[in-house]
Design a protein around this motif. Structure first.
Motif, mmCIF file in Angstrom:
data_model
loop_
_atom_site.group_PDB
_atom_site.id
_atom_site.type_symbol
_atom_site.label_atom_id
_atom_site.label_comp_id
_atom_site.label_asym_id
_atom_site.label_seq_id
_atom_site.Cartn_x
_atom_site.Cartn_y
_atom_site.Cartn_z
ATOM 1 N N ARG A 118 0.822 -1.211 0.000
ATOM 2 C CA ARG A 118 0.000 0.000 0.000
ATOM 3 C C ARG A 118 0.864 1.273 0.000
ATOM 4 N NH1 ARG A 118 -4.376 1.221 4.801
ATOM 5 N NH2 ARG A 118 -5.305 3.085 3.865
ATOM 6 N N CYS A 119 2.161 1.102 0.105
ATOM 7 C CA CYS A 119 3.094 2.218 0.279
ATOM 8 C C CYS A 119 3.519 2.793 -1.072
ATOM 9 C CB CYS A 119 4.312 1.721 1.064
ATOM 10 S SG CYS A 119 5.777 2.716 0.876
ATOM 11 N N PRO A 120 3.276 4.085 -1.330
ATOM 12 C CA PRO A 120 3.644 4.674 -2.622
ATOM 13 C C PRO A 120 5.149 4.714 -2.857
ATOM 14 C CG PRO A 120 2.857 6.373 -1.110
ATOM 15 C CD PRO A 120 2.572 5.054 -0.464
ATOM 16 N N ALA A 121 5.934 4.881 -1.801
ATOM 17 C CA ALA A 121 7.390 4.870 -1.976
ATOM 18 C C ALA A 121 7.869 3.486 -2.405
ATOM 19 C CB ALA A 121 8.083 5.296 -0.681
ATOM 20 N N CYS A 122 7.229 2.453 -1.876
ATOM 21 C CA CYS A 122 7.556 1.089 -2.305
ATOM 22 C C CYS A 122 7.196 0.899 -3.775
ATOM 23 C CB CYS A 122 6.818 0.065 -1.448
ATOM 24 S SG CYS A 122 7.225 0.136 0.310
ATOM 25 N N GLY A 123 6.067 1.476 -4.182
ATOM 26 C CA GLY A 123 5.683 1.403 -5.576
ATOM 27 C C GLY A 123 6.693 2.099 -6.474
ATOM 28 N N SER A 124 7.186 3.259 -6.025
ATOM 29 C CA SER A 124 8.196 3.981 -6.807
ATOM 30 C C SER A 124 9.465 3.150 -6.946
ATOM 31 C CB SER A 124 8.526 5.322 -6.132
ATOM 32 O OG SER A 124 7.410 6.176 -6.142
ATOM 33 N N PHE A 173 4.780 -16.054 -6.657
ATOM 34 C CA PHE A 173 4.918 -14.821 -5.886
ATOM 35 C C PHE A 173 5.482 -13.680 -6.718
ATOM 36 C CE2 PHE A 173 7.712 -11.938 -3.550
ATOM 37 C CZ PHE A 173 6.830 -11.386 -2.634
ATOM 38 N N SER A 174 6.576 -13.930 -7.422
ATOM 39 C CA SER A 174 7.272 -12.848 -8.123
ATOM 40 C C SER A 174 6.363 -12.140 -9.117
ATOM 41 C CB SER A 174 8.511 -13.395 -8.842
ATOM 42 O OG SER A 174 9.201 -12.350 -9.500
ATOM 43 N N ALA A 175 5.646 -12.896 -9.931
ATOM 44 C CA ALA A 175 4.766 -12.289 -10.930
ATOM 45 C C ALA A 175 3.613 -11.542 -10.275
ATOM 46 C CB ALA A 175 4.234 -13.360 -11.875
ATOM 47 N N TYR A 176 3.027 -12.119 -9.219
ATOM 48 C CA TYR A 176 1.897 -11.466 -8.553
ATOM 49 C C TYR A 176 2.360 -10.231 -7.786
ATOM 50 C CZ TYR A 176 -2.474 -11.009 -5.910
ATOM 51 O OH TYR A 176 -3.652 -10.544 -5.375
ATOM 52 N N TYR A 231 2.144 -4.109 -7.589
ATOM 53 C CA TYR A 231 2.754 -2.780 -7.647
ATOM 54 C C TYR A 231 2.417 -2.056 -8.942
ATOM 55 C CZ TYR A 231 5.212 -3.191 -3.271
ATOM 56 O OH TYR A 231 5.496 -3.291 -1.932
ATOM 57 N N ILE A 232 2.323 -2.771 -10.036
ATOM 58 C CA ILE A 232 1.946 -2.131 -11.302
ATOM 59 C C ILE A 232 0.542 -1.541 -11.206
ATOM 60 C CG2 ILE A 232 1.392 -2.592 -13.724
ATOM 61 C CD1 ILE A 232 3.665 -4.701 -13.659
ATOM 62 N N LEU A 234 -8.070 -8.251 -5.155
ATOM 63 C CA LEU A 234 -6.839 -9.044 -5.170
ATOM 64 C C LEU A 234 -7.009 -10.300 -6.021
ATOM 65 C CD1 LEU A 234 -6.057 -8.624 -1.383
ATOM 66 C CD2 LEU A 234 -4.830 -7.528 -3.274
ATOM 67 N N ILE A 235 -8.180 -10.903 -5.962
ATOM 68 C CA ILE A 235 -8.465 -12.087 -6.790
ATOM 69 C C ILE A 235 -8.582 -11.678 -8.260
ATOM 70 C CG2 ILE A 235 -10.214 -13.840 -7.290
ATOM 71 C CD1 ILE A 235 -10.702 -13.968 -4.220
ATOM 72 N N GLU A 236 -9.192 -10.535 -8.504
ATOM 73 C CA GLU A 236 -9.300 -10.025 -9.880
ATOM 74 C C GLU A 236 -7.917 -9.845 -10.504
ATOM 75 O OE1 GLU A 236 -10.897 -5.979 -12.179
ATOM 76 O OE2 GLU A 236 -11.163 -6.214 -10.013
ATOM 77 N N LEU A 237 -6.976 -9.292 -9.742
ATOM 78 C CA LEU A 237 -5.626 -9.066 -10.256
ATOM 79 C C LEU A 237 -4.868 -10.375 -10.461
ATOM 80 C CD1 LEU A 237 -4.554 -5.908 -8.227
ATOM 81 C CD2 LEU A 237 -5.110 -6.046 -10.668
ATOM 82 N N ALA A 238 -5.256 -11.414 -9.742
ATOM 83 C CA ALA A 238 -4.584 -12.712 -9.904
ATOM 84 C C ALA A 238 -4.765 -13.250 -11.313
ATOM 85 C CB ALA A 238 -5.121 -13.715 -8.883
ATOM 86 N N ALA A 239 -5.819 -12.814 -11.999
ATOM 87 C CA ALA A 239 -6.055 -13.272 -13.369
ATOM 88 C C ALA A 239 -4.960 -12.804 -14.324
ATOM 89 C CB ALA A 239 -7.417 -12.777 -13.854
ATOM 90 N N LYS A 240 -4.190 -11.788 -13.926
ATOM 91 C CA LYS A 240 -3.093 -11.294 -14.755
ATOM 92 C C LYS A 240 -1.862 -12.195 -14.677
ATOM 93 C CE LYS A 240 -4.480 -6.420 -14.543
ATOM 94 N NZ LYS A 240 -4.629 -6.229 -16.005
#
Length: 282
Positions: free
Chosen positions: A108-114, A167-170, A175-176, A192-198
């Protein structure tokens, strides 16, 4: 007639001076823009850290009194393949890689996303070359500072993805697609389940049950407690072979070029590991 020629000459001189002055102003403005852009690139990562820590300073007392929510009871169930003390680290990359990047972060951290979105390709490149492995530690800094459960729910879902070997891909998908910090969109298991489809092959009944049941909630909270006890400055906390490199290593800022340089220096004379590519997100 002579005065007319003199006036014309003065007019030409003035126009010439004006053009030279305009060119000089343009050159000066370009140089100023270059300096500003260089300063922006150097400080963008550290600015993100300051944002997180500043936010914690403003609301920390309120959050401490009100609690972060989503506290889980029961024994900590570590995800498959977790390593280190109390099995709190999720490893990515070849085990025999000569260098280790340790990352404490919050989905949830924007700095982590950056950090993740800026350095993802470089980290994956070093992993695939067998030069670097990463140990991820998942925490709940933003849940604690702003309330909510998005940090916890996303970390549990990532641990469920680790159980499935994805784990790595999810992790990258989270973050994307990271939502704005104040929205707490990851508090919804459905998102979170919706994003797992990616991630090919991740959205299975077993993964869904793991997410919905909060199978690894206590494990996430245990990791977060270790983070708090360690008195780390904020998220992300990034260490290369135990030395802090975020937002800088000594006087050198963390850049993709410097990360490659530091890993190469640490690995000098050491044999790289055999690494297979990490599964990619769709």
């Amino acid at each position: 007639m002579p005065p007319r020629f003199v006036a014309a000459g003065v007019s030409e001189n003035n126009r010439g001076e004006g053009k030279r002055a305009a060119r000089e102003r343009l050159i000066q403005e370009r140089e100023r823009n270059k300096v500003r852009e260089k300063r922006r690139r150097t400080l963008i990562v550290s600015a993100a850290v300051v944002c997180v820590l500043g936010l914690a300073a403003v609301v920390g007392v309120i959050a401490a009194n009100r609690g972060g929510g989503g506290e889980a009871a029961g024994p900590a169930v570590a995800p498959s393949g977790a390593q280190g003390k109390d099995s709190l680290a999720i490893p990515v990359g070849a085990p025999g890689a000569p260098s280790t990047l340790t990352v404490w972060e919050d989905f949830r951290c924007p700095a982590c996303g950056s950090f993740e979105n800026g350095f993802r390709d470089t980290v994956h490149e070093l992993q695939k070359a067998g030069q670097l492995k990463v140990e991820y530690h998942l925490v709940r800094l933003i849940d604690r500072n702003l309330r909510g459960t998005g940090s916890l729910r996303a970390a549990n879902a990532a641990a469920c993805a680790q159980d499935a070997g994805k784990f790595s891909a999810y992790h990258d998908v989270l973050y994307i697609n990271q939502p704005p910090e104040l929205e707490d969109a990851y508090a919804k298991n459905s998102r979170l389940i919706e994003l797992a489809a990616k991630v090919p092959g991740l959205d299975t009944p077993a993964f869904r049950a793991c997410v919905e049941d909060g199978k690894h909630d206590s494990w996430v909270n245990k990791s977060d407690a270790v983070f708090k006890a360690g008195k780390y400055g904020g998220t992300p906390t990034v260490l290369l072979n135990g030395e802090s490199i975020f937002p800088s290593k000594g006087n050198e800022p963390l850049t993709t070029a410097n990360l490659k340089k530091w890993v190469a220096a640490a690995n000098k004379g050491k044999k790289p590991a055999s690494a297979s590519p990490s599964p990619a997100a769709s």
